[in-house]
Design an enzyme around this catalytic site. Structure first.
Site, PDB file in Angstrom:
ATOM      1  N   GLU A 101     -10.239  -6.558  -2.866  1.00  0.00           N
ATOM      2  CA  GLU A 101      -9.933  -7.893  -3.385  1.00  0.00           C
ATOM      3  C   GLU A 101     -11.007  -8.351  -4.368  1.00  0.00           C
ATOM      4  O   GLU A 101     -10.726  -9.074  -5.319  1.00  0.00           O
ATOM      5  CB  GLU A 101      -9.783  -8.903  -2.233  1.00  0.00           C
ATOM      6  CG  GLU A 101      -9.038 -10.162  -2.652  1.00  0.00           C
ATOM      7  CD  GLU A 101      -8.606 -11.041  -1.486  1.00  0.00           C
ATOM      8  OE1 GLU A 101      -9.389 -11.172  -0.533  1.00  0.00           O
ATOM      9  OE2 GLU A 101      -7.500 -11.615  -1.546  1.00  0.00           O
ATOM     10  N   HIS A 123      -8.510  14.506  13.496  1.00  0.00           N
ATOM     11  CA  HIS A 123      -7.234  15.046  13.952  1.00  0.00           C
ATOM     12  C   HIS A 123      -6.092  14.416  13.162  1.00  0.00           C
ATOM     13  O   HIS A 123      -4.942  14.514  13.552  1.00  0.00           O
ATOM     14  CB  HIS A 123      -7.070  14.791  15.449  1.00  0.00           C
ATOM     15  CG  HIS A 123      -8.109  15.490  16.246  1.00  0.00           C
ATOM     16  ND1 HIS A 123      -7.888  16.689  16.872  1.00  0.00           N
ATOM     17  CD2 HIS A 123      -9.415  15.195  16.463  1.00  0.00           C
ATOM     18  CE1 HIS A 123      -9.001  17.083  17.472  1.00  0.00           C
ATOM     19  NE2 HIS A 123      -9.942  16.190  17.238  1.00  0.00           N
ATOM     20  N   LYS A 135       2.857 -14.887  -4.385  1.00  0.00           N
ATOM     21  CA  LYS A 135       3.091 -16.146  -3.669  1.00  0.00           C
ATOM     22  C   LYS A 135       4.168 -16.969  -4.348  1.00  0.00           C
ATOM     23  O   LYS A 135       5.051 -17.533  -3.705  1.00  0.00           O
ATOM     24  CB  LYS A 135       1.792 -16.982  -3.636  1.00  0.00           C
ATOM     25  CG  LYS A 135       0.831 -16.598  -2.554  1.00  0.00           C
ATOM     26  CD  LYS A 135      -0.241 -17.695  -2.427  1.00  0.00           C
ATOM     27  CE  LYS A 135      -1.573 -17.095  -2.043  1.00  0.00           C
ATOM     28  NZ  LYS A 135      -2.668 -18.072  -2.083  1.00  0.00           N
TER      29      LYS A 135
END
Lengths: 538, 538
Positions: free
Chosen positions: B322, B351, B460
């Protein structure tokens, strides 16, 4: 492309599979007009390779193994009736065992009904079960799951603390395909000690999931564990979720494993179709190829808009990166393949890294996973609250997903969207199966073996060397009484391992930070001058 | 480089900061011999910019704001005494409030002692508190933490179910810097409804953390919430962990916040030094630059070998991506900067994706975080078990870390290692502060504003449009009684939003999947032909 053209493109490119309640949208992936056509011969070869794999070919040549995870969802496909029967028998055994546990026919050592499951496993033996447990959790589940998925003693202690005195009502499942995974061995020993500390017999609370005759299998047999569940060497760890590895914990949690298997089977049927136009896995694999030029040039960002499947990002990270991240192709050429995968969940991640996705480096494509049904199960806790007139929290979740998808596309960032009607055992099974097949097809397109993991051996071997070195260090320190102690250089020379001075230093620093280990450090902490000795010699 | 040369390089390049119990090793990062020298002028400029920032310059020009998170750790640095006093007062208020809650001086509505904290927040308002809670968890903590960090109604329901009837002993903290974050508003409303359902007054269990006079601040004041804690517009969400955002939940959990702050202050002192040789943040920032050529060409893989700080990977993902993922540089040039960050924890990830790291695409560098002390706190659950003679689970964790670091380096993959003696409030504070400064210095090197996030606005806004569109759809459907229903095309035309047919379709599909919303779907589910109508019109 204006919105009218985009809508046309969406209508053309969306594939809806109503019987499974899943659809796939690749309309936001940019590629050359003739890309699909140009890839058709290669995809046809991939279809052929997949048919051979499903028929029992040695599709994992390096390990000389068949690749049989598709048979787990449809035993009729297995290359011989004995295998088919083994698979069926395994599923019946799991269902029967779970039922007996739930009904209290199999009781705890103290004669009570089991209420918790503690799963000890790592990688493919833990992440799948964790995903299923989170995705299909329900307040009415008969058992609660806990995990030991690392060899971190602090993490193990936390899990055991959280279980607390309920350990006497906890069934521990130790999962290791090979039966020799050292992290899991350690978790097993730590758990066993915790039972012992409460005066309980570990074996009366323990189940093993492993290949027949493995170290773990023998231990469980010799020590009289409650049960042993078997898997097969033709099922890779990262695709073992439809074997006992995934099915046993799921059944114990109360998940309808028949539905889970059925969803995967139906998706397998859809992804077996030799048609790029119809086969969702082929479409996905081609988009991965288009985006990264068949070389993984773009990272795959996975954004499920549903808290319950937050772990799906991590599950795909394991599946895709372990399967596709390979040095050599099938002809032995050095190719350094792979696709980096990361992600978490929407809309939470919009407040984290979506800033970079929208504005920063264009080095990725997004996979959105949208779930249409807001509440996975009816429950007293479903609020159906309107946060504004006619608008729910779920509408906002959907709005943020749509908004992010649009904003990214507008700034030239591509995305795939998978839409699921409802999150159920069936749709989760289908989603997992979709990616199993996509990885397999993509691996064919780039000509690699998706079913082995040769690169993890080097790290394991190096770790074993560190443990050996540590033993030599302790022996040496115990044999001496140098008042001033030794530097890492001196100690490595003393044990004839001059070239390991750095590792010796790091081992000594680890000892010195843990007072119980009896090693004292003196000096300024610089690697070339710090000194170490046994605490007892002071 | 043979092992002798590597050891020399390690001894030269390791920086140990004994007073903080942290060291930084960049010996496994390859770069040109003259790289550090060539970057010295740029780093000197970065030091200067950072000094100006700390002195109160408008270091976030786009938002015309000061950047003051360093003052939170050392109020004497604040550009005026009033601010310094405000910061001190805020910390005292938090400590006092937490003490009063713990002692039962502030009681629940029913007159009991609070035992849970429910934190409602998203992004910077949730991830920091979650990291601290996990890292510093202890069985003796006076309060347990729960989170609502998304607008997913299903996820919210799960959290509320887990709290169950203990909601009456739960303190809810609603955290939104701006006070207008819609996900948090939704979480707040959902939580309030849950209290109400149990016959409880939400306001008697609620605390707001927000900027003064924000929407949330006013709501809390008007409704008589238990308390309001303030923060400042010069503290960015992703670096707000040393404001009330992070300190309040930490203090309630029982964390020594003075130590947490002190650790950050000490690290700030170390990273304020104008010397590449001594300043760990400068060294880190230069390695990021060297690895990705100042253009983020390599992903940053974060591998903490400690379960408790598994979230540190996600915390850095938010902080780095960000802050650095920006379209423009400070001169307005289009640069598309950033560094992609992902990771989870070792040795578990060996793994999973370490196969690709070792063998596949070489498009990353690793940051290992090693914690020397195996058990964070003495506790009854510390087993100190030897899994082999003289070898503990923690030795294996250390061995796997060393082994992976070595195996990666041998195959030409670079890594940084940060070693922490013990995980404490102090060392965690220092670790966070180290990365705050590193991000700031790197941002200077690549000439970007690390303190704004303009790219999240588009998503937004697009989301808000979807919500508006949804309202228009509902109004339109309610006004009609078409027996056959409408297609997405017809409906978008009817509301005068032809160009929004796709969004209309997706909204209708979301409605149709949730029976409570009263929208019926007929047809084959194809976007161009499916029809939708009000259930009541049937």
């Amino acid at each position: 492309m204006d919105s009218k053209e985009l809508w046309t493109r969406y209508c053309e490119q969306l594939r809806v599979y109503p019987e499974l309640g899943i659809s796939l949208d690749i309309s936001r992936m940019r590629h050359e007009d003739d890309f699909i056509e140009s890839m058709t011969p290669a995809m046809n070869d991939a279809f052929k390779a997949m048919a051979e794999l499903e028929a029992g070919a040695i599709a994992n040549p390096d390990e000389n193994r068949m690749v049989g995870h598709y048979w787990l969802r449809n035993p009729e496909l297995a290359p011989n009736p004995e295998l088919a029967e083994e698979i069926q028998a395994s599923i019946s055994k799991i269902s029967g065992f779970a039922k007996a546990i739930h009904k209290g026919e199999i009781k705890t050592e103290k004669g009570e009904v089991f209420k918790n499951v503690l799963l000890v496993g790592i990688g493919g033996s833990a992440l799948g079960p964790q995903l299923v447990a989170d995705a299909l959790w329900h307040p009415s589940n008969p058992m609660e799951l806990f995990y030991i998925d690392n060899t971190d003693p602090d993490g193990i202690a936390k899990t055991l603390t959280q279980i607390g005195s309920d350990l006497d009502k906890t069934l521990t499942i130790v999962v290791s395909k090979s039966g020799g995974t050292v992290e899991t061995r350690n978790g097993n020993l730590e758990a066993a000690k915790a039972y012992q500390k409460l005066g309980l017999s570990f074996e009366k609370h323990a189940v093993a999931v492993t290949c027949p005759d493995s170290k773990l299998d023998k231990l469980a047999a010799d020590s009289g564990w409650l049960e042993r569940m078997h898997m097969w060497d033709w099922v890779g760890g990262r695709v073992s979720i439809f074997s006992a590895v995934g099915l046993l914990p799921a059944a114990l949690q109360g998940v309808d494993i028949q539905e889970f298997i059925a969803g995967a089977k139906e998706m397998d049927d859809l992804t077996r179709v030799d048609s790029i136009d119809q086969n969702p896995a082929a479409r996905l694999a081609l988009m991965w190829y288009a985006s990264g030029d068949g070389k993984g040039k773009k990272d795959m960002v996975v954004l499920p808009y549903k808290d319950r499947i937050c772990l799906f990002s991590k599950y795909l990270q394991q599946l895709v990166m372990e399967s596709l991240g390979k040095e050599h192709d099938l002809d032995g050429n050095v190719v350094h393949q792979g696709i980096a995968v990361y992600g978490n969940k929407g809309s939470t991640d919009q407040h984290a890294y979506v800033q970079q996705l929208r504005d920063g480096l264009n080095n990725f494509f997004v996979t959105f996973v949208e779930v249409l049904q807001d509440y996975t199960e009816d429950s007293d806790n479903v609020s159906n609250l309107h946060v504004e007139t006619g608008v729910t929290s779920g509408d906002y979740l959907n709005g943020f997903f749509q908004g992010t998808r649009r904003a990214l596309f507008e700034s030239n960032r591509d995305s795939i969207t998978i839409t699921i009607d409802e999150l159920t055992p069936k749709s989760l099974g289908a989603l997992i199966a979709l990616y199993d097949r996509t990885v397999g097809l993509y691996a064919s397109l780039v000509n690699i073996n998706a079913y082995h993991q040769p690169g993890v051996e080097a790290g394991k071997k190096a770790a074993a060397q560190v443990i050996e070195l540590q033993k030599a260090i302790l022996t040496e320190l115990e044999s001496r009484s140098d008042d001033a102690g030794l530097t890492a250089d001196e100690l490595s020379a003393a044990i004839g391992q001059e070239e390991e001075a750095e590792s010796v230093y790091k081992i000594l620093e680890h000892f010195a930070a843990n007072p119980g280990r009896g090693i004292l450090r003196t000096g300024d902490r610089h690697p070339s001058s710090s000194r170490y000795k046994l605490a007892a010699t002071e």
